[in-house]
Motif scaffolding. Structure first.
Motif, PDB file in Angstrom:
ATOM      1  N   ARG A   1       0.839  -1.185   0.000  1.00  0.00           N
ATOM      2  CA  ARG A   1       0.000   0.000   0.000  1.00  0.00           C
ATOM      3  C   ARG A   1       0.875   1.235   0.000  1.00  0.00           C
ATOM      4  O   ARG A   1       1.662   1.442   0.937  1.00  0.00           O
ATOM      5  CB  ARG A   1      -0.929   0.010   1.205  1.00  0.00           C
ATOM      6  N   GLU A   2       0.730   2.037  -1.040  1.00  0.00           N
ATOM      7  CA  GLU A   2       1.535   3.242  -1.210  1.00  0.00           C
ATOM      8  C   GLU A   2       0.761   4.465  -0.747  1.00  0.00           C
ATOM      9  O   GLU A   2      -0.463   4.504  -0.793  1.00  0.00           O
ATOM     10  CB  GLU A   2       1.917   3.424  -2.687  1.00  0.00           C
ATOM     11  N   SER A   3       1.505   5.476  -0.375  1.00  0.00           N
ATOM     12  CA  SER A   3       0.919   6.766  -0.021  1.00  0.00           C
ATOM     13  C   SER A   3       1.965   7.850  -0.242  1.00  0.00           C
ATOM     14  O   SER A   3       3.159   7.558  -0.359  1.00  0.00           O
ATOM     15  CB  SER A   3       0.446   6.770   1.427  1.00  0.00           C
ATOM     16  N   GLY A   4       1.492   9.102  -0.323  1.00  0.00           N
ATOM     17  CA  GLY A   4       2.405  10.225  -0.363  1.00  0.00           C
ATOM     18  C   GLY A   4       2.526  10.940  -1.685  1.00  0.00           C
ATOM     19  O   GLY A   4       3.223  11.954  -1.777  1.00  0.00           O
ATOM     20  N   GLY A   5       1.895  10.447  -2.725  1.00  0.00           N
ATOM     21  CA  GLY A   5       1.949  11.152  -4.001  1.00  0.00           C
ATOM     22  C   GLY A   5       1.141  12.442  -3.950  1.00  0.00           C
ATOM     23  O   GLY A   5       0.467  12.739  -2.969  1.00  0.00           O
ATOM     24  N   GLY A   6       1.223  13.222  -5.032  1.00  0.00           N
ATOM     25  CA  GLY A   6       0.454  14.449  -5.081  1.00  0.00           C
ATOM     26  C   GLY A   6       0.988  15.420  -6.103  1.00  0.00           C
ATOM     27  O   GLY A   6       1.773  15.055  -6.985  1.00  0.00           O
ATOM     28  N   LEU A   7       0.525  16.666  -5.971  1.00  0.00           N
ATOM     29  CA  LEU A   7       0.923  17.757  -6.847  1.00  0.00           C
ATOM     30  C   LEU A   7       1.955  18.615  -6.137  1.00  0.00           C
ATOM     31  O   LEU A   7       1.801  18.938  -4.961  1.00  0.00           O
ATOM     32  CB  LEU A   7      -0.281  18.618  -7.206  1.00  0.00           C
ATOM     33  N   VAL A   8       2.978  19.009  -6.869  1.00  0.00           N
ATOM     34  CA  VAL A   8       4.017  19.850  -6.282  1.00  0.00           C
ATOM     35  C   VAL A   8       4.625  20.710  -7.374  1.00  0.00           C
ATOM     36  O   VAL A   8       4.661  20.307  -8.549  1.00  0.00           O
ATOM     37  CB  VAL A   8       5.082  18.980  -5.582  1.00  0.00           C
ATOM     38  N   GLN A   9       5.099  21.877  -6.996  1.00  0.00           N
ATOM     39  CA  GLN A   9       5.761  22.745  -7.960  1.00  0.00           C
ATOM     40  C   GLN A   9       7.219  22.337  -8.121  1.00  0.00           C
ATOM     41  O   GLN A   9       7.789  21.684  -7.237  1.00  0.00           O
ATOM     42  CB  GLN A   9       5.659  24.194  -7.504  1.00  0.00           C
ATOM     43  N   PRO A  10       7.841  22.712  -9.240  1.00  0.00           N
ATOM     44  CA  PRO A  10       9.263  22.409  -9.416  1.00  0.00           C
ATOM     45  C   PRO A  10      10.079  22.928  -8.239  1.00  0.00           C
ATOM     46  O   PRO A  10       9.844  24.027  -7.736  1.00  0.00           O
ATOM     47  CB  PRO A  10       9.619  23.135 -10.714  1.00  0.00           C
ATOM     48  N   GLY A  11      11.026  22.101  -7.810  1.00  0.00           N
ATOM     49  CA  GLY A  11      11.833  22.438  -6.655  1.00  0.00           C
ATOM     50  C   GLY A  11      11.255  21.963  -5.343  1.00  0.00           C
ATOM     51  O   GLY A  11      11.920  22.028  -4.307  1.00  0.00           O
ATOM     52  N   GLY A  12      10.044  21.476  -5.375  1.00  0.00           N
ATOM     53  CA  GLY A  12       9.387  21.011  -4.164  1.00  0.00           C
ATOM     54  C   GLY A  12       9.806  19.607  -3.768  1.00  0.00           C
ATOM     55  O   GLY A  12      10.648  18.981  -4.420  1.00  0.00           O
ATOM     56  N   SER A  13       9.196  19.130  -2.691  1.00  0.00           N
ATOM     57  CA  SER A  13       9.544  17.824  -2.132  1.00  0.00           C
ATOM     58  C   SER A  13       8.280  17.010  -1.864  1.00  0.00           C
ATOM     59  O   SER A  13       7.211  17.559  -1.590  1.00  0.00           O
ATOM     60  CB  SER A  13      10.312  17.993  -0.818  1.00  0.00           C
ATOM     61  N   LEU A  14       8.446  15.716  -1.940  1.00  0.00           N
ATOM     62  CA  LEU A  14       7.409  14.766  -1.557  1.00  0.00           C
ATOM     63  C   LEU A  14       8.090  13.551  -0.936  1.00  0.00           C
ATOM     64  O   LEU A  14       9.239  13.249  -1.261  1.00  0.00           O
ATOM     65  CB  LEU A  14       6.574  14.304  -2.756  1.00  0.00           C
ATOM     66  N   ARG A  15       7.335  12.859  -0.099  1.00  0.00           N
ATOM     67  CA  ARG A  15       7.832  11.626   0.484  1.00  0.00           C
ATOM     68  C   ARG A  15       6.815  10.525   0.220  1.00  0.00           C
ATOM     69  O   ARG A  15       5.666  10.611   0.647  1.00  0.00           O
ATOM     70  CB  ARG A  15       8.061  11.773   1.980  1.00  0.00           C
ATOM     71  N   LEU A  16       7.249   9.490  -0.470  1.00  0.00           N
ATOM     72  CA  LEU A  16       6.407   8.333  -0.732  1.00  0.00           C
ATOM     73  C   LEU A  16       6.686   7.256   0.310  1.00  0.00           C
ATOM     74  O   LEU A  16       7.823   7.080   0.736  1.00  0.00           O
ATOM     75  CB  LEU A  16       6.677   7.773  -2.126  1.00  0.00           C
ATOM     76  N   SER A  17       5.619   6.563   0.691  1.00  0.00           N
ATOM     77  CA  SER A  17       5.743   5.443   1.608  1.00  0.00           C
ATOM     78  C   SER A  17       5.053   4.230   0.999  1.00  0.00           C
ATOM     79  O   SER A  17       4.083   4.363   0.250  1.00  0.00           O
ATOM     80  CB  SER A  17       5.084   5.763   2.959  1.00  0.00           C
TER      81      SER A  17
END
Length: 114
Positions: free
Chosen positions: A5-21
């Motif tokens: 089960r994945e989580s953490g995706g989304g929309l972000v602007q260039p230079g931004g950060s996200l963390r997937l689990s």
């Protein structure tokens, strides 16, 4: 049977950060390799990064220095910390785990837009 089960995706602007689990569940005596692939529209699914149960990591060149993969063996969970995101990182990210076969998550969308 292993479920991811994945989580953490989304929309972000260039230079931004996200963390997937990605958390694995089921009857799992051991998980060998875990990691992430991604598939951009109209392109093949490609490996992004993987990590062994011992902590050895492997990254595709295009994300080196920006993404970090890690895992918590006690929780059967793998993470992908993504920094300095670029529009070309836009894709569906799929988690995988290997144990006498390869198991896949359902995918999580990451969209980097300006």
């Amino acid at each position: 049977q292993v479920r991811l089960r994945e989580s953490g995706g989304g929309l972000v602007q260039p230079g931004g950060s996200l963390r997937l689990s990605c958390a694995a569940s089921g009857n799992i005596p051991r998980i060998d390799d875990m990691g992430w692939y991604r598939q951009a529209p109209g392109k093949e699914r490609v490996l992004v990064a993987d990590i062994t149960s011992g902590g050895n990591t492997n990254y595709v060149d295009s994300i080196k220095g920006r993404f970090t993969i890690s895992r918590d063996n006690a929780k059967n969970t793998v993470y992908l910390q993504m920094h300095s995101l670029k529009p070309e990182d836009t894709a569906v990210y799929y988690c995988f785990a290997s144990y006498y076969g390869v198991y896949w998550g359902q995918g999580t969308q990451v969209t980097v837009y300006s």
